[in-house]
Design a protein around this motif. Structure first.
Motif: not given
Ligand SMILES: O=C(O)CCC(=O)C(=O)O
Ligand SMILES: [Fe+2]
Length: 218
Positions: A136-147, A198-206
């Motif tokens: 409920v009080n997590g700090k992740r706001v936006i997930s962002f993934i660069l492919y 095979p699938r490559y990405s960078v996964t992040g969370w603001m």
């Protein structure tokens, strides 16, 4: 090779559709967020991590309830250090700062920090439907993934299936090279369809708070 990216200011980077799409559907796309030279370098870095056995099987759940379950997710990851020596990732970080400025200015999201990892899905893997923020009080706001998938073709699989918040039908988005997908971390359900190449990405969370623990190499 000289790696260069023409940095784009917030207003140039994004059209107005982005804020609307995030608010109404819970997700948005920015194509060509990073140049092909830079995506190539990041993908090459992931291949080096793989060759050195430096990618680790991703887990699920919180740190104290960490499980590895191939039925839920099949990806391999490595967290990216804030002071990474990979030049292409530093360019990516710079471009992200502009995006964060935009999101804070136009969407009032109060983003203070972010964390991200390189990600590799071998053939035959997927990630089941989930939302990224369970607390409920997590700090992740936006997930962002660069492919980082050059010449991605229909049939390669690995599309991200998102379930729009406005109740409209799910959408399957191709993990095309240079594309950035954004989602509301605590609201938008999504899954990664089975990967045939095979699938490559960078996964992040603001994040809505500063962190000095999560955004370190591990
Ligand atoms: O790679 C993607 O398209 C989504 C990955 C994802 O959902 C996650 O890591 O939480
Ligand atoms: Fe996710």
């Amino acid at each position: 090779m000289k790696l260069q990216q023409q940095l784009k200011a917030p207003e140039q980077l994004l059209d107005r559709g982005l804020a609307d799409s995030l608010a109404t559907k819970g997700f948005a796309l920015i194509d060509s967020f990073l140049s092909p030279e830079l995506t190539f370098e990041i993908r090459d870095y992931i291949d080096r991590l793989r060759a050195n056995d430096d990618l680790k099987k991703a887990g699920i759940g919180t740190a104290h309830l960490h499980q590895i379950d191939n039925r839920v997710r099949g990806d391999y990851i490595r967290w990216i250090s804030r002071d990474t020596e990979v030049e292409a990732l530093r360019h990516y970080q710079e471009q992200l700062q502009y995006l964060i400025q935009y999101l804070n200015r136009y969407c009032f999201l109060g983003i203070k920090d972010y964390e991200m990892h390189t990600t590799y899905y071998p053939v035959g893997t997927h990630y089941e439907k989930h939302i990224d923020q369970l607390q409920v009080n997590g700090k992740r706001v936006i997930s962002f993934i660069l492919y980082l998938n050059e010449d991605w073709q229909t049939g390669d699989g690995g599309e991200i299936r998102v379930y729009p918040l406005d109740g409209s039908d799910h959408e399957d988005l191709a993990p095309k090279n240079g594309r950035l997908a954004l989602m509301l971390s605590n609201e938008t359900p999504h899954e990664v369809l089975t990967v045939n190449k095979p699938r490559y990405s960078v996964t992040g969370w603001m994040l809505n708070q500063f962190t000095d623990t999560t955004f370190v190499g591990s």
